[in-house]
Design a protein around this motif. Structure first.
Motif, PDB file in Angstrom:
ATOM      1  N   TYR A  99       0.827  -1.202   0.000  1.00  0.00           N
ATOM      2  CA  TYR A  99       0.000   0.000   0.000  1.00  0.00           C
ATOM      3  C   TYR A  99       0.870   1.264   0.000  1.00  0.00           C
ATOM      4  O   TYR A  99       0.581   2.226  -0.705  1.00  0.00           O
ATOM      5  CB  TYR A  99      -0.919   0.027   1.223  1.00  0.00           C
ATOM      6  CG  TYR A  99      -2.019  -1.012   1.203  1.00  0.00           C
ATOM      7  CD1 TYR A  99      -2.393  -1.650   0.023  1.00  0.00           C
ATOM      8  CD2 TYR A  99      -2.684  -1.363   2.360  1.00  0.00           C
ATOM      9  CE1 TYR A  99      -3.390  -2.607   0.011  1.00  0.00           C
ATOM     10  CE2 TYR A  99      -3.693  -2.324   2.356  1.00  0.00           C
ATOM     11  CZ  TYR A  99      -4.036  -2.939   1.175  1.00  0.00           C
ATOM     12  OH  TYR A  99      -5.023  -3.883   1.162  1.00  0.00           O
ATOM     13  N   ARG A 100       1.921   1.250   0.807  1.00  0.00           N
ATOM     14  CA  ARG A 100       2.789   2.429   0.862  1.00  0.00           C
ATOM     15  C   ARG A 100       3.535   2.603  -0.452  1.00  0.00           C
ATOM     16  O   ARG A 100       3.738   3.728  -0.919  1.00  0.00           O
ATOM     17  CB  ARG A 100       3.770   2.303   2.029  1.00  0.00           C
ATOM     18  CG  ARG A 100       3.130   2.557   3.370  1.00  0.00           C
ATOM     19  CD  ARG A 100       4.164   2.778   4.445  1.00  0.00           C
ATOM     20  NE  ARG A 100       4.870   1.561   4.785  1.00  0.00           N
ATOM     21  CZ  ARG A 100       4.653   0.838   5.876  1.00  0.00           C
ATOM     22  NH1 ARG A 100       3.720   1.212   6.733  1.00  0.00           N
ATOM     23  NH2 ARG A 100       5.343  -0.242   6.122  1.00  0.00           N
ATOM     24  N   MET A 103       1.801   4.511  -3.126  1.00  0.00           N
ATOM     25  CA  MET A 103       1.794   5.969  -2.986  1.00  0.00           C
ATOM     26  C   MET A 103       2.966   6.597  -3.739  1.00  0.00           C
ATOM     27  O   MET A 103       2.997   7.804  -3.943  1.00  0.00           O
ATOM     28  CB  MET A 103       1.867   6.364  -1.507  1.00  0.00           C
ATOM     29  CG  MET A 103       0.756   5.814  -0.640  1.00  0.00           C
ATOM     30  SD  MET A 103      -0.869   6.455  -1.089  1.00  0.00           S
ATOM     31  CE  MET A 103      -0.773   8.119  -0.427  1.00  0.00           C
ATOM     32  N   ARG A 132      -6.433   6.174  -5.111  1.00  0.00           N
ATOM     33  CA  ARG A 132      -5.468   7.181  -5.515  1.00  0.00           C
ATOM     34  C   ARG A 132      -5.744   7.718  -6.923  1.00  0.00           C
ATOM     35  O   ARG A 132      -5.151   8.711  -7.333  1.00  0.00           O
ATOM     36  CB  ARG A 132      -4.049   6.588  -5.496  1.00  0.00           C
ATOM     37  CG  ARG A 132      -3.425   6.510  -4.117  1.00  0.00           C
ATOM     38  CD  ARG A 132      -1.917   6.504  -4.244  1.00  0.00           C
ATOM     39  NE  ARG A 132      -1.428   7.681  -4.916  1.00  0.00           N
ATOM     40  CZ  ARG A 132      -0.382   7.707  -5.737  1.00  0.00           C
ATOM     41  NH1 ARG A 132       0.267   6.601  -6.007  1.00  0.00           N
ATOM     42  NH2 ARG A 132       0.007   8.820  -6.311  1.00  0.00           N
ATOM     43  N   HIS A 283       2.318  15.803  -6.828  1.00  0.00           N
ATOM     44  CA  HIS A 283       1.946  15.098  -5.604  1.00  0.00           C
ATOM     45  C   HIS A 283       1.271  16.071  -4.653  1.00  0.00           C
ATOM     46  O   HIS A 283       1.666  17.232  -4.568  1.00  0.00           O
ATOM     47  CB  HIS A 283       3.183  14.486  -4.927  1.00  0.00           C
ATOM     48  CG  HIS A 283       3.395  13.055  -5.291  1.00  0.00           C
ATOM     49  ND1 HIS A 283       3.930  12.663  -6.507  1.00  0.00           N
ATOM     50  CD2 HIS A 283       3.134  11.903  -4.617  1.00  0.00           C
ATOM     51  CE1 HIS A 283       4.001  11.352  -6.552  1.00  0.00           C
ATOM     52  NE2 HIS A 283       3.531  10.863  -5.422  1.00  0.00           N
ATOM     53  N   PHE A 303       9.065   6.335   1.505  1.00  0.00           N
ATOM     54  CA  PHE A 303       7.930   5.417   1.533  1.00  0.00           C
ATOM     55  C   PHE A 303       8.316   4.035   2.041  1.00  0.00           C
ATOM     56  O   PHE A 303       7.454   3.176   2.238  1.00  0.00           O
ATOM     57  CB  PHE A 303       7.279   5.302   0.147  1.00  0.00           C
ATOM     58  CG  PHE A 303       8.145   4.651  -0.910  1.00  0.00           C
ATOM     59  CD1 PHE A 303       8.085   3.292  -1.151  1.00  0.00           C
ATOM     60  CD2 PHE A 303       9.023   5.415  -1.668  1.00  0.00           C
ATOM     61  CE1 PHE A 303       8.873   2.701  -2.110  1.00  0.00           C
ATOM     62  CE2 PHE A 303       9.817   4.831  -2.638  1.00  0.00           C
ATOM     63  CZ  PHE A 303       9.743   3.461  -2.861  1.00  0.00           C
ATOM     64  N   GLY A 378       7.265   7.948   5.687  1.00  0.00           N
ATOM     65  CA  GLY A 378       6.341   9.070   5.538  1.00  0.00           C
ATOM     66  C   GLY A 378       7.002  10.430   5.623  1.00  0.00           C
ATOM     67  O   GLY A 378       6.361  11.454   5.350  1.00  0.00           O
ATOM     68  N   LYS A 392       0.120  12.152   4.429  1.00  0.00           N
ATOM     69  CA  LYS A 392       0.557  10.979   5.181  1.00  0.00           C
ATOM     70  C   LYS A 392       0.349   9.701   4.388  1.00  0.00           C
ATOM     71  O   LYS A 392      -0.589   9.593   3.590  1.00  0.00           O
ATOM     72  CB  LYS A 392      -0.220  10.891   6.502  1.00  0.00           C
ATOM     73  CG  LYS A 392       0.237  11.892   7.551  1.00  0.00           C
ATOM     74  CD  LYS A 392      -0.425  11.604   8.886  1.00  0.00           C
ATOM     75  CE  LYS A 392       0.139  12.512   9.982  1.00  0.00           C
ATOM     76  NZ  LYS A 392      -0.450  12.198  11.305  1.00  0.00           N
ATOM     77  N   LEU A 393       1.223   8.725   4.627  1.00  0.00           N
ATOM     78  CA  LEU A 393       1.073   7.413   4.011  1.00  0.00           C
ATOM     79  C   LEU A 393       0.105   6.581   4.843  1.00  0.00           C
ATOM     80  O   LEU A 393      -0.035   6.792   6.045  1.00  0.00           O
ATOM     81  CB  LEU A 393       2.430   6.707   3.939  1.00  0.00           C
ATOM     82  CG  LEU A 393       3.507   7.412   3.102  1.00  0.00           C
ATOM     83  CD1 LEU A 393       4.752   6.537   3.025  1.00  0.00           C
ATOM     84  CD2 LEU A 393       3.020   7.718   1.702  1.00  0.00           C
ATOM     85  N   GLN A 395      -1.534   3.877   7.182  1.00  0.00           N
ATOM     86  CA  GLN A 395      -1.056   3.044   8.286  1.00  0.00           C
ATOM     87  C   GLN A 395      -2.129   2.022   8.623  1.00  0.00           C
ATOM     88  O   GLN A 395      -3.313   2.264   8.406  1.00  0.00           O
ATOM     89  CB  GLN A 395      -0.796   3.893   9.532  1.00  0.00           C
ATOM     90  CG  GLN A 395       0.410   4.798   9.431  1.00  0.00           C
ATOM     91  CD  GLN A 395       0.580   5.601  10.713  1.00  0.00           C
ATOM     92  OE1 GLN A 395      -0.307   6.354  11.095  1.00  0.00           O
ATOM     93  NE2 GLN A 395       1.704   5.431  11.378  1.00  0.00           N
TER      94      GLN A 395
END
Length: 527
Positions: A99-100, A103, A132, A283, A303, A378, A392-393, A395
Motif C-alpha cells: 500500500y505504501r 503511494m 489514488r 503530488h 515510503f 512518511g 501521510k502514508l 497506516q
C-alpha cells in the motif's frame, strides 16, 4: 525548470506491479528487465530446485520460500525511457508494504492468472489504486495454460473491480492450443511458437484495413482464428471505446493477454504500456495543494525503510520517491518533521540487491539514502526555504500480537538492535507493556512474525522466543485522559515506539464495555 530537465522528467515511467500470490508478477518483472538489458537471463521463483532466483527477490528468506515479502526497486532504460519498476509482495500479510509503495508510483500493472481470475488480494490492491486514481494496466497471464474464457475474464474484471476494460489484444486459442494473439491495437497477429505451429515461421503477421490476414495463411485454416475474429467484432461493436483520457483517470484499464513464463506478448505489452503510462506530474501536500514535478526545487518522501540489504555492512536504506526538481549528491535538504538540515552525501540506485552510487536523479526516480536513524516512513525532505510536507502514508492497525524476548540473555544488545531496526521498516509494530516494558510485537499477518524471527537469527545472530497473545484490538488514548487504573486483563495498557499510550482490547465486547464505563475517553484506531 530548464527544458532539458523537463524532458528528463517526461522520460520517466514509474510503476508498481501488483497481483495475488502466484499470478506471475515476479516472472513478468524478470522479462521486462530482459528487454531493458538489465539482466541476461530471467530468474525463476522456483529457485529452490534450480538454484536460480528471481532478480527482485533479494532477501534470503524469499529465495528459500519462493515468494516476495518486500517491495523491490529496479531501474533500467528502454527505448529512450527511464523505467522505475517497483515489484511488490503479493502475500496479503505484507499488504501494508505494498500500500505504501503504491503511494510512490504514477501507474500500476495488475497481473491476473487466466485460470483463477480476480483473487482477493488483487481486489484489495486494486481498491488502493482506485482510491489514488492512478492508471491501471492489466496483464492476463498464463495464457499457455488452459484457463477461463477471455470474455468471462473481461466480464469478471468489470463486475468485480467496477472498472471499464478495453482489450488491446485477444487470444487465438489457449493452453496447448494457443496459436497466437490478435493485436487489436496494432492491427497485427503475434504468432505463438511459429516453429512448433508450423505457421510460415514468422512471429508477426500484419492485418489489412478490415482487420484480417490478406491471402492464404495456415492460421486461417483454424476455427480458433475465426472465433477470435468473431470475438473482436463483438467487442468492437458492443465493448467500451478506447479512451486515453479514461486510462489516465483510472476509469478504463487496457487489457493485455500473454504468458510471462514463455515470454509471449510481454514485449508488445511493454511497448504499448510506455505509450500510455503517465510520466511524473504532481503530488499532494498535507494541505491538498499539488506540488508539480516540474518545480525547480527538490522534494520527495520516504515510503520504505529497509535494514540489512547488505548484511556484511549492516546498512539501512531509506527509499525516497523524488516528487519535484533535481537530486544532486551532496545537496542540503530540510527534514520537514524536525525542520533540521541534512546533507545527502550517500545515495544509491537499485537493481534489486545490486546498487550503484547515484550522483543525480530527477522527479519520478526512486533512490536510496543511507540512513543512520534520521528518517521515518512518511518523512518529507525538501530543498529551499518554503516548507513542503506531503500527505501521510496509509497506516494499518495490527491485529495479531506476540510477546518477544531474547533466548540468550547474554545477547541483549544484538536483540534490542535487531528489534529496533526491523520495526523501523514498518511491517511490524513494537509496543512495551506500561510498567514492565516487556516487548510486544503487532502485525497484520502471521507471516510477518516468521520473517521477523528468521531475520533476527540470520541478520542479528539473535534467537528469539515468541509467545502468541492472540488477536487484539489496538486503540490509542490521549495521554491527558489516561489513568493507569483503567487497565485490566481484558485491555492491556502498553506504549508504542513513540511512547504514546494505547490499549490492546481482548475483543469488541471488552472495547464496548470500556467505552460505556469511560464515555468521555476518546479511543482512536490511528495516531
Amino acid at each position: 525548470m530548464e527544458q532539458k530537465l523537463k524532458d528528463e522528467v517526461e522520460a520517466r515511467k514509474t510503476f508498481a506491479i501488483i497481483s495475488h500470490p502466484d499470478a506471475g508478477k515476479t516472472t513478468i518483472t524478470e522479462q521486462l528487465l530482459l528487454f531493458g538489458g538489465a539482466i541476461r537471463q530471467a530468474g525463476t521463483v522456483k529457485g529452490k530446485k534450480t538454484g536460480k532466483f528471481a532478480t527482485s527477490d533479494w532477501m534470503e528468506i524469499e529465495k528459500q520460500r519462493g515468494i516476495s515479502v518486500t517491495s523491490s526497486v529496479m531501474q533500467f532504460e528502454y527505448q529512450g525511457k527511464k523505467i522505475n519498476i517497483l515489484d511488490t509482495p503479493g502475500h496479503e500479510d505484507f499488504s501494508e508494504d505494498t500500500y505504501r509503495t503504491l503511494m510512490a508510483v504514477d501507474s500500476a500493472v495488475m497481473v491476473i492468472d487466466s485460470g483463477k481470475g480476480i483473487e482477493p488480494q488483487t481486489k484489495k490492491l486494486f481498491q488502493v489504486c482506485r482510491m489514488r486514481g492512478i492508471p491501471i494496466f492489466t496483464f492476463i497471464n498464463k495464457l499457455d495454460r488452459d484457463g477461463k474464457e477471455p470474455l468471462e475474464l473481461l466480464e469478471e474484471l468489470e463486475e468485480v473491480l467496477k472498472i471499464d476494460s478495453y482489450p488491446m489484444n485477444w487470444p487465438i486459442g489457449m493452453g496447448r492450443g494457443l496459436l497466437g494473439l490478435y493485436d487489436n491495437y496494432n492491427k497485427r497477429i503475434e504468432i505463438h511458437h511459429p516453429d512448433i505451429n508450423g505457421i510460415n515461421g514468422e512471429k508477426i503477421v500484419e492485418l489489412n484495413a478490415e482487420g484480417k490476414i490478406e491471402g492464404d495463411h495456415p492460421i486461417k485454416k483454424s476455427s480458433l482464428y475465426d472465433q477470435a475474429l468473431d470475438d473482436i467484432e463483438l467487442l468492437n461493436e458492443a465493448g467500451n471505446d478506447f479512451s486515453e483520457e479514461k486510462i489516465i483517470n483510472g476509469q478504463l484499464t487496457p487489457v493485455f493477454f500473454g504468458s510471462a513464463l514463455t515470454n509471449f506478448g510481454v514485449q508488445t505489452f511493454l511497448d504499448t504500456f510506455l505509450n500510455f503510462a503517465p510520466s511524473p506530474s504532481s503530488h499532494k501536500d498535507i494541505s491538498g495543494n499539488k506540488v508539480p514535478a516540474t518545480n525547480d526545487e527538490f522534494s520527495g518522501f520516504i515510503f520504505k525503510i529497509q535494514a540489512n540489504m547488505n548484511p556484511a555492512h549492516r546498512d539501512r536504506i531509506a527509499f525516497i520517491r523524488i516528487c519535484s526538481g533535481e537530486f544532486e549528491r551532496g545537496m542540503d535538504v530540510t527534514l520537514a518533521r524536525t525542520k533540521k538540515k541534512i546533507k545527502l552525501s550517500n545515495s544509491t540506485q537499485f537493481m534489486a540487491e545490486s546498487r550503484e552510487m547515484v550522483q543525480r536523479a530527477v522527479a519520478g526516480d526512486i533512490i536510496g539514502l543511507y540512513d543512520t536513524g534520521n528518517f521515518q516512513i512518511g518523512d518529507t525532505i525538501f530543498e529551499g526555504k518554503k516548507c513542503v510536507e506531503f500527505e501521510k502514508l496509509p497506516q494499518f492497525t495490527p491485529e495479531i500480537f506476540m510477546k518477544v524476548s531474547a533466548k540468550n540473555v547474554m545477547k541483549q544488545k544484538s536483540f534490542h538492535k535487531g528489534v529496533q531496526q526491523l520495526v523501523q521498516e514498518g511491517a511490524i509494530q513494537l509496543y512495551k507493556t506500561f510498567h514492565t516494558e516487556d516487548y510486544i510485537l503487532g502485525a497484520v499477518g502471521q507471516l510477518q512474525f516468521e520473517v521477523f524471527q528468521y531475520r533476527m537469527l540470520h541478520e542479528y545472530k539473535s534467537e528469539v522466543i515468541m509467545t502468541p497473545i492472540g488477536n487484539k484490538i489496538a486503540r490509542w488514548i490521549k495521554p491527558e485522559q489516561l489513568d493507569t487504573s483503567m487497565s485490566s486483563s481484558r485491555n492491556l495498557l502498553v506504549r508504542d515506539r513513540f511512547d504514546q499510550p494505547l490499549f490492546l482490547f481482548e475483543n469488541q465486547f471488552a472495547m464496548h464495555w470500556f467505552a460505556d464505563k469511560y464515555p468521555n475517553v476518546e479511543l482512536t484506531s490511528l495516531l
